[in-house]
Design an enzyme around this catalytic site. Sequence first.
Site, PDB file in Angstrom:
ATOM      1  N   LYS B  79       0.843  -1.202   0.000  1.00 17.08           N
ATOM      2  CA  LYS B  79       0.000   0.000   0.000  1.00 17.08           C
ATOM      3  C   LYS B  79       0.878   1.251   0.000  1.00 17.08           C
ATOM      4  O   LYS B  79       1.898   1.305   0.698  1.00 17.08           O
ATOM      5  CB  LYS B  79      -0.897  -0.016   1.240  1.00 17.08           C
ATOM      6  CG  LYS B  79      -1.930   1.109   1.287  1.00 17.08           C
ATOM      7  CD  LYS B  79      -2.792   0.983   2.558  1.00 17.08           C
ATOM      8  CE  LYS B  79      -3.875   2.052   2.610  1.00 17.08           C
ATOM      9  NZ  LYS B  79      -4.668   1.966   3.861  1.00 17.08           N
ATOM     10  N   SER B 154      -9.634   1.801   3.318  1.00 17.11           N
ATOM     11  CA  SER B 154      -8.814   2.550   2.388  1.00 17.11           C
ATOM     12  C   SER B 154      -7.811   1.704   1.604  1.00 17.11           C
ATOM     13  O   SER B 154      -7.282   2.168   0.591  1.00 17.11           O
ATOM     14  CB  SER B 154      -8.062   3.628   3.180  1.00 17.11           C
ATOM     15  OG  SER B 154      -7.137   3.034   4.068  1.00 17.11           O
ATOM     16  N   SER B 178      -9.607  -0.511   7.537  1.00 18.21           N
ATOM     17  CA  SER B 178      -9.089  -0.311   6.180  1.00 18.21           C
ATOM     18  C   SER B 178      -8.413  -1.526   5.553  1.00 18.21           C
ATOM     19  O   SER B 178      -8.092  -1.509   4.361  1.00 18.21           O
ATOM     20  CB  SER B 178      -8.113   0.862   6.152  1.00 18.21           C
ATOM     21  OG  SER B 178      -8.817   2.074   6.157  1.00 18.21           O
TER      22      SER B 178
END
Lengths: 492, 488
Positions: B79, B154, B178
């Site tokens: 990420k 997210s 997330s």
Amino acid sequence: MSSIFAGLAQPDVIARYEPVIGLEVHVQLATATKIFCSCPTSFGAPPNTNVCPVCLGLPGALPVLSRHSVELAVKAALALNCAIRPKSRFARKNYFYPDLPKGYQISQYDEPLAEHGWVEIAVEGAVKRIGITRVHMEDDAGKSIHDGFRDSDRYSYVDLNRCGTPLIEIVTEPDIRSSEEAYAFLTELKQVLQFIDVSTCDMEKGHLRCDANVSVRRWNAERFGTKAEVKNLNSFRFLKQALDYEIARQVAVVEGGGAVEQETRLFNPDTGETAGMRSKEHAHDYRYFPEPDLVPLRISERWLGEIRAALPELPARKRERFLRDYGLREYDVQVLTATHAVAEYFEKVAAVSGDPRASANWVIGDLMGLLKAAGKEIADSPVSAENLGELLALIARGEISGKLAKEILPKMFASGEPAAGIIEREGLRQISDSGALEKIVDQVLAASPKQVEQFRSGKTAVLGYLVGQVMKATRGQANPAAVNELFKQKLS
Amino acid sequence: MNIPSLTIGRVREGLGKKEFSARELAEEALRHAAEENPKTNAYLHFSPERALAAAARVDEKLARGEDPGPLAGVPVAVKDVIVTRGVKTTCGSRLLAEYVPPYDATAVIRLEQAGGIIIGKTNCDEFAMGSSNENSAFGPVRNPVDPERVPGGSSGGSAAAVAQGTAVVALGSDTGGSVRQPASFCGVVGVTPTYGRVSRYGLVAFASSLDHIGPFSRTVRDSAVLLRAIAGRDPLDSTSAAAPVPDYAGLMDGGVKGLRVGVPREYLKDLASETAGLIERGIEALRGQGCEIKEISLPSTDYSVACYYIIATAEASSNLARYDGVRYTGRSANSETLSEMYRNSRGEGFGLECKRRIMLGTYVLSHGYYDAYYLKAQKVRALIARDFAAAFEQVDAIVGPVSPFPAFKLGEKIDDPLEMYLSDIYTLTGSLAGIPCMSVPCGRTAQGLPVGMQIMTNHFDEGRMFRLAAAVEGGVPPVTPGAAQPLP
């Protein structure tokens, strides 16, 4: 045109008011590395070189508290007679400034490291206690440089080397009542912190910075007046100057029927004035909250005990003891307790020589003269305390004269050798042996009939000449007391 | 080699049998990911140099007969809120569009030390703020299961990369759900370990007291292996835990017979029926394998959304202050004064959701409001933690839904932030308590949308969490990777 006298109250008017002062002192801790990373704290490195992701506040970097910073902060707090909280907490103080790369300072807020301390100062011969509200730890910001560059009209430059330098903030109670007391407090504070090696307190390098909260009130008024915070008091002279100015200004405001505004004011060393910088309405809201990147700081009883045990005798105690036990003069005590290193040196010399007063004279006079000329600190003295003590012991035992010792000391200073070696090599030992001296005395008497005549006719001052002749013949090595004695015997 | 079908174990076997070298695998993974990426926008950028260098190290170790590590040769997506030295780390924000960090996150270092191959950085909501991945400055991510739908957020890019089969495993970050929620939406496994289990050093902070790095994978075992590789005390993170790291994959086997599993009544009361039905089926699967199912209560659950959005935004308002246009962030042109430079750079740089949270956070920390909001929220947080502590006196684990609904359509909820916040309710409680939580696929809706079951255990009890997840995994049909259609 501004004058430092414009809008200020006159001394007789000021005397009708009582100033109330509290100080906030920032002190840089003498650690080799920063508080939350391992970058060096060294002064004078090229801009933005003593930096890493942590002190640059790069995204993702996290602080890790340095043990040495805590140790020094605890040491300082103990020396200021504070109670150390078993658990304290760091908090973020949020504000925007280009030299603050994280956008917040890591400080302490409602759970500071230490509280409830005091420092004693001498005020007109009496001892006065100034309360210490709190001592807390924090990291320093970088430096903004607004001028000195070709494009300084358009840009400011930022040097982040200082970012993350460990500081303690010492906050006093509003116990200070004059600029003189503030001066005395800061002097004592500086000495204590230097004494325990917590900080160099070098004001020129910003290692000691001071802000003051100042208000005035009519004598015997119950409540404090509205205070103004005065910033940038970065020398002892500025502190006194700024406080005197601010007190006179506030008295003039009150006398003129006005009200002192709660605000932050900046001292300008060029004019000697303070000027408004931020009003209460524009005061920062720092939005403090507990720093989630650090766990609470816990100081164990054991660690606290170790730090306490390692704390040296503090200056005030030491001064008392030097006056009492060594019978020294006030001035000498002041000089000898100025730093821990000097005090320690002196005490060693006194112990070895057995003569504290002579030790004080030699350390303050001859040794400090030599150190000053060589640009050295006492800690780096080529003459060790033991060696100076030995030299003084030789005088005390009558093995060398004081005069000879004054010639020997610079040689010891140059070579680092003990006195004995120099005396041996250069054949400087004092002649106290009465047999050897008697022979020389007889020779001098035989060669000086005129002076012998004069002495006998009552001109005893001529004895000095005769002794001098003996000293000359022995290249200064004769024991002057023994020679005197011999002459008196022979001529009586 | 078929990248979407790989697991950590299959890569190990292939390398061992010399079916392919780490370099060949890395090259093929990079090629495949670049080819597939237009369908989902899961990756923001690739890191071929870094991947090939890491693969070369693995091949050298293999050639010398050394152990190349538990993740040897495994293509990993990371990420883009986790910093990578020399590889852009944008956090999904325009402000960091060109930011190249000079250092590596601890998790990244450990991942590569274990032989993992980072092939690229994945899309996400800006600074990890969002539940749909629509808040990325670089465009939304499409759900590989249905490109009309969001992948969750997210960590939408990491979930999509694993679901799409372009990476074997991925790292995400979880602050309030997330990792778990996108795992649930994309039908993969996503793990939020105990707070402090994985170092946060190098994870760009959103809300420091809640931020976690966590694994994504297609199998429970792969997450267990990945977590073990990145977990453990890190001297660079004061909040990282010293507790020993067990062999999680080893703890997975052994069955769930006799484990006491709690189902919080607060979690099922308002649940959409289809999701509830799938979760109940998962619970029945556990019962069938010998678990003792108990209804429990977590009474403070209702306060978790308010509590979370105070604490998280407060910390965020401070953490995001550094993006001010002074240093590495983009600086707005045409500013005459310092305060204009701040306002313009931040005003132009941050997206809507970040601004909203910075303002909320600034407000709750403001003078006069601190006690009513932040301090109160901290007290509620302690109550939530106490709920869990009490529950774990009675049960070994807690299960329930991850999200009230499966993946929704792009644009469907983006204009209603409050509804978006409220949908985080099941993941927030575990985050606030700092306990390990994960999402494991638990079947699909009639429309074919994946639903994840959440499993939570007590602090540092990831072992039992993985064991239960393996039991659920065995009871429902597996996900077929690469099901996505090209974008229209």
